[in-house]
Scaffold this motif. Sequence first.
Motif, PDB file in Angstrom:
ATOM      1  N   LYS A 189      27.771  60.315  12.153  1.00 14.01           N
ATOM      2  CA  LYS A 189      27.085  59.173  12.787  1.00 14.01           C
ATOM      3  C   LYS A 189      25.553  59.933  12.953  1.00 14.01           C
ATOM      4  O   LYS A 189      25.009  59.673  12.604  1.00 14.01           O
ATOM      5  CB  LYS A 189      27.014  58.451  13.622  1.00 14.01           C
ATOM      6  CG  LYS A 189      26.691  57.079  13.812  1.00 14.01           C
ATOM      7  CD  LYS A 189      26.971  56.262  15.081  1.00 14.01           C
ATOM      8  CE  LYS A 189      26.155  54.831  15.422  1.00 14.01           C
ATOM      9  NZ  LYS A 189      26.811  54.847  16.717  1.00 14.01           N
ATOM     10  N   HIS A 190      25.704  60.185  13.541  1.00 12.35           N
ATOM     11  CA  HIS A 190      24.664  61.479  14.230  1.00 12.35           C
ATOM     12  C   HIS A 190      24.225  62.052  13.148  1.00 12.35           C
ATOM     13  O   HIS A 190      22.677  62.069  13.188  1.00 12.35           O
ATOM     14  CB  HIS A 190      25.218  62.879  15.263  1.00 12.35           C
ATOM     15  CG  HIS A 190      24.165  63.736  15.580  1.00 12.35           C
ATOM     16  ND1 HIS A 190      23.053  63.531  16.714  1.00 12.35           N
ATOM     17  CD2 HIS A 190      23.705  64.990  15.441  1.00 12.35           C
ATOM     18  CE1 HIS A 190      21.925  64.104  17.309  1.00 12.35           C
ATOM     19  NE2 HIS A 190      22.694  65.041  16.471  1.00 12.35           N
ATOM     20  N   LYS A 220      31.853  60.307  15.664  1.00 13.85           N
ATOM     21  CA  LYS A 220      30.431  60.483  16.160  1.00 13.85           C
ATOM     22  C   LYS A 220      29.498  61.696  15.689  1.00 13.85           C
ATOM     23  O   LYS A 220      28.973  61.234  15.242  1.00 13.85           O
ATOM     24  CB  LYS A 220      30.310  60.572  17.742  1.00 13.85           C
ATOM     25  CG  LYS A 220      31.023  60.082  18.910  1.00 13.85           C
ATOM     26  CD  LYS A 220      31.519  60.232  19.763  1.00 13.85           C
ATOM     27  CE  LYS A 220      30.417  61.240  20.974  1.00 13.85           C
ATOM     28  NZ  LYS A 220      31.150  61.724  22.291  1.00 13.85           N
TER      29      LYS A 220
END
Length: 66
Positions: free
Chosen positions: A33-34, A30
């Motif tokens: 991706k951020h 995550k």
Amino acid sequence: MDNSPITGSVTTVVAEKEKLAKASLAFNCKRVKHVKNQQKKSFLTWLLLFLASIIGVVMALPLLQL
């Protein structure tokens, strides 16, 4: 091999280690991706600023002629 605990060590079972490893992988995925989304937004912002600067210079050229 000596498996006795030392001061400050934490003893966990294999199932707990696997659970923590899966949670860590999900968190890291995550986060990556951020970061990629932030980089993409930053690039687009700079690109728009650059294009606006070029347009401003081109429009100011007739005013600078002597």
